[in-house]
Design a protein around this motif. Sequence first.
Motif, PDB file in Angstrom:
ATOM      1  N   THR A  70       0.802  -1.229   0.000  1.00 54.70           N
ATOM      2  CA  THR A  70       0.000   0.000   0.000  1.00 54.70           C
ATOM      3  C   THR A  70       0.833   1.275   0.000  1.00 54.70           C
ATOM      4  OG1 THR A  70      -0.418  -0.767   2.212  1.00 54.70           O
ATOM      5  CG2 THR A  70      -2.348  -0.260   0.856  1.00 54.70           C
ATOM      6  N   ASN A  71       1.928   1.254   0.747  1.00 53.11           N
ATOM      7  CA  ASN A  71       2.702   2.480   0.856  1.00 53.11           C
ATOM      8  C   ASN A  71       3.288   2.913  -0.474  1.00 53.11           C
ATOM      9  OD1 ASN A  71       2.311   3.082   3.559  1.00 53.11           O
ATOM     10  ND2 ASN A  71       3.753   1.482   4.126  1.00 53.11           N
ATOM     11  N   LEU A  72       3.689   1.937  -1.274  1.00 54.82           N
ATOM     12  CA  LEU A  72       4.264   2.276  -2.570  1.00 54.82           C
ATOM     13  C   LEU A  72       3.179   2.760  -3.523  1.00 54.82           C
ATOM     14  CD1 LEU A  72       6.833  -0.592  -2.716  1.00 54.82           C
ATOM     15  CD2 LEU A  72       7.312   1.828  -2.505  1.00 54.82           C
ATOM     16  N   GLY A  83       5.405   3.068  -8.421  1.00 62.71           N
ATOM     17  CA  GLY A  83       5.440   2.247  -7.205  1.00 62.71           C
ATOM     18  C   GLY A  83       4.410   1.142  -7.180  1.00 62.71           C
ATOM     19  N   HIS A  84       3.365   1.274  -7.986  1.00 59.11           N
ATOM     20  CA  HIS A  84       2.302   0.255  -7.981  1.00 59.11           C
ATOM     21  C   HIS A  84       2.583  -0.886  -8.953  1.00 59.11           C
ATOM     22  CE1 HIS A  84       1.510   2.949 -11.244  1.00 59.11           C
ATOM     23  NE2 HIS A  84       0.389   2.389 -11.613  1.00 59.11           N
ATOM     24  N   LEU A  85       3.733  -0.821  -9.660  1.00 59.04           N
ATOM     25  CA  LEU A  85       4.092  -1.887 -10.606  1.00 59.04           C
ATOM     26  C   LEU A  85       5.265  -2.667 -10.015  1.00 59.04           C
ATOM     27  CD1 LEU A  85       3.660  -3.000 -13.522  1.00 59.04           C
ATOM     28  CD2 LEU A  85       5.329  -1.307 -14.300  1.00 59.04           C
ATOM     29  N   TYR A 159      10.518   6.079   1.771  1.00 60.17           N
ATOM     30  CA  TYR A 159      10.768   4.797   1.078  1.00 60.17           C
ATOM     31  C   TYR A 159      11.916   4.797   0.083  1.00 60.17           C
ATOM     32  CZ  TYR A 159       6.648   3.137   3.395  1.00 60.17           C
ATOM     33  OH  TYR A 159       5.755   2.783   4.370  1.00 60.17           O
ATOM     34  N   ILE A 160      11.950   5.754  -0.828  1.00 58.66           N
ATOM     35  CA  ILE A 160      13.000   5.692  -1.851  1.00 58.66           C
ATOM     36  C   ILE A 160      14.231   6.524  -1.479  1.00 58.66           C
ATOM     37  CG2 ILE A 160      11.429   5.104  -3.754  1.00 58.66           C
ATOM     38  CD1 ILE A 160      11.600   8.013  -4.683  1.00 58.66           C
ATOM     39  N   GLN A 161      14.195   7.204  -0.337  1.00 60.86           N
ATOM     40  CA  GLN A 161      15.367   7.974   0.098  1.00 60.86           C
ATOM     41  C   GLN A 161      16.179   7.164   1.101  1.00 60.86           C
ATOM     42  OE1 GLN A 161      12.919  12.143  -0.239  1.00 60.86           O
ATOM     43  NE2 GLN A 161      13.715  11.602   1.771  1.00 60.86           N
ATOM     44  N   GLU A 162      17.481   7.422   1.137  1.00 63.05           N
ATOM     45  CA  GLU A 162      18.317   6.790   2.152  1.00 63.05           C
ATOM     46  C   GLU A 162      17.729   7.134   3.526  1.00 63.05           C
ATOM     47  OE1 GLU A 162      22.397   8.022   1.487  1.00 63.05           O
ATOM     48  OE2 GLU A 162      22.567   6.762  -0.300  1.00 63.05           O
ATOM     49  N   LYS A 163      17.714   6.126   4.405  1.00 61.11           N
ATOM     50  CA  LYS A 163      17.020   6.276   5.699  1.00 61.11           C
ATOM     51  C   LYS A 163      17.581   7.418   6.548  1.00 61.11           C
ATOM     52  CE  LYS A 163      14.074   3.356   4.729  1.00 61.11           C
ATOM     53  NZ  LYS A 163      12.924   4.070   4.122  1.00 61.11           N
ATOM     54  N   GLU A 164      18.903   7.648   6.447  1.00 65.00           N
ATOM     55  CA  GLU A 164      19.522   8.715   7.243  1.00 65.00           C
ATOM     56  C   GLU A 164      18.978  10.078   6.804  1.00 65.00           C
ATOM     57  OE1 GLU A 164      20.993   6.334   5.600  1.00 65.00           O
ATOM     58  OE2 GLU A 164      22.313   5.234   6.968  1.00 65.00           O
ATOM     59  N   ILE A 165      18.601  10.172   5.532  1.00 66.90           N
ATOM     60  CA  ILE A 165      18.043  11.437   5.029  1.00 66.90           C
ATOM     61  C   ILE A 165      16.661  11.664   5.639  1.00 66.90           C
ATOM     62  CG2 ILE A 165      17.213  12.632   2.962  1.00 66.90           C
ATOM     63  CD1 ILE A 165      19.471  11.440   1.398  1.00 66.90           C
ATOM     64  N   ASP A 166      15.851  10.613   5.639  1.00 64.29           N
ATOM     65  CA  ASP A 166      14.528  10.711   6.273  1.00 64.29           C
ATOM     66  C   ASP A 166      14.665  11.148   7.732  1.00 64.29           C
ATOM     67  OD1 ASP A 166      13.550   9.778   3.892  1.00 64.29           O
ATOM     68  OD2 ASP A 166      12.659   7.952   4.674  1.00 64.29           O
ATOM     69  N   ALA A 167      15.653  10.573   8.422  1.00 63.59           N
ATOM     70  CA  ALA A 167      15.836  10.889   9.848  1.00 63.59           C
ATOM     71  C   ALA A 167      16.207  12.356  10.035  1.00 63.59           C
ATOM     72  CB  ALA A 167      16.910   9.979  10.449  1.00 63.59           C
ATOM     73  N   LEU A 168      17.083  12.867   9.177  1.00 62.38           N
ATOM     74  CA  LEU A 168      17.494  14.279   9.304  1.00 62.38           C
ATOM     75  C   LEU A 168      16.327  15.226   8.986  1.00 62.38           C
ATOM     76  CD1 LEU A 168      19.601  16.472   9.785  1.00 62.38           C
ATOM     77  CD2 LEU A 168      20.430  16.134   7.444  1.00 62.38           C
ATOM     78  N   ILE A 169      15.526  14.859   8.004  1.00 64.53           N
ATOM     79  CA  ILE A 169      14.362  15.687   7.667  1.00 64.53           C
ATOM     80  C   ILE A 169      13.399  15.742   8.849  1.00 64.53           C
ATOM     81  CG2 ILE A 169      12.279  15.818   6.207  1.00 64.53           C
ATOM     82  CD1 ILE A 169      14.022  14.632   3.938  1.00 64.53           C
ATOM     83  N   LEU A 170      13.186  14.579   9.444  1.00 66.85           N
ATOM     84  CA  LEU A 170      12.252  14.492  10.571  1.00 66.85           C
ATOM     85  C   LEU A 170      12.739  15.330  11.755  1.00 66.85           C
ATOM     86  CD1 LEU A 170       9.631  12.962  10.941  1.00 66.85           C
ATOM     87  CD2 LEU A 170      10.923  11.201  12.159  1.00 66.85           C
TER      88      LEU A 170
END
Length: 450
Positions: A70-72, A83-85, A159-170
């Motif tokens: 679902t997330n994709l 993402g749905h394919l 999802y498609i970004q490196e996890k460390e980037i998500d963490a810094l954004i948050l």
Amino acid sequence: MEKNQIVEVEIVDLSHEGQGIAKVDGRVFFVDNALPGEVIRMRVLKVNKKIGYGKVEDWLQVSPHRNQETNLTYLRTGIADLGHLNYGQQLLFKQGQVKQNLKKIAGLDHVAVAPTLAADSPLAYRNKAAVPVRRVQGQLESGFFRKNSHDLISIEDFYIQEKEIDALILATRNLLRRLDLKPYDEKEGTGLIRNILVRRAHYTGQMMLVLVTTRPKVFRIEVLIEQLTKEFPNLVSILQNINDQKINAILGKEFRLLYGKETIVDQMLGNEFEISAQSFYQVNTPMAEKLYQVAMDMAQLKADDIAIDAYSGIGTIGLSLAKQVEHVYGVEVIPKAVEDSQKNAQRNHIDNVTYVCDQAETAMQNWVEQGIQPTVIFVDPPRKGLTPSFIESSAQVQPDRIVYISCNSATMARDVKHYEELGYKLKEVQPVDLFPMTHHVECVSLLVKA
Ligand code: SAH
Ligand code: NI
């Protein structure tokens, strides 16, 4: 056919941008979130003489190639339009796009387009993020804009970004909230914080944060800097960019250094690269290395080759191959990127390269006039492709090989056709998947003197 009518249709194809295509009543309909082979009840959203837009009411038959996560599927509405394919089908779709463009636009179908080189990891691959900041239901949020709109969808896992980037954004988002800084309001033209940009060097882990604001003054910015650098020791560069224009472009002209260095350092194919905020850098580092490797292999470089690296960015292509040839001449139009490429040459002790800041077409003409005789030319232009004048002056010096790296196979096909008219033959085409979950296709083509 009229608006809001509901019809049963079969999806027969996918558009360039990943929308389902149905043919009804002599019209071509584009339908979001619908895959070839699916039978749907479609609500008509809009029709004119030849084309229409529809929406899935429900599925009567679901494609076996549908990615059920679902997330994709959700990300499809913004940053991941395929993402749905499922992934295998994405690769086939991309190969098909390149084939189709070469045939339709260049009239070429004698050259086999190789199967798309798959990404090692089709998720968490992006080394860069540009995230809008807006107020949603009274709260400062970051996320993505829904397709064709400026409605912010707040998310924390991209999802498609490196996890460390998500963490810094948050973490940045949370601090912006705590400091009660006002998000930008596009309609009113008020507020302060427009975007959060993050770049992360894939191999070294160094991170750069750019805060895009409407005004220079940001109250208590030092608290934000102190907290973030404490929490993220790899955050070595923090910049502010000021954009007070009512425009869609993310960045304004003015940058200010708030903390650390102006660049981060990454590695590619054994060399180190300094990267400025303004410079282009491929968003998928391991796959970009494969892309460059494909390009170099196709070129079959020789020690006495004179190579051109046109649209050189920070010099990643030219510097990767410099040791295999006699000399590399590079050209790039963004001054900061050219500076980066020159610094990168020194940093890696490469002295047989010359990078200039210019329009590629002008530099190409100058090299011709100076009597420089390239034997192999690499071009890596932006989406709009090459100009006729570049193609003509590059063909005039008669290099044996032209290696075309493209992020838009439609303009590549157009340019390949022009080179074929000037006596070059297309020999090889290799799509490489730098952008999993999206419709974007990167590919390398080899042209040789006939
Ligand atoms: N080869 C590099 C950059 C490719 S992106 C890499 O792989 O990283 C395309 C580059 O072309 C960008 O850096 C952009 O700034 C530059 N560019 C765009 N138009 C140009 C022009 N007319 N002349 C020279 N460079 C141009
Ligand atoms: Ni596109």
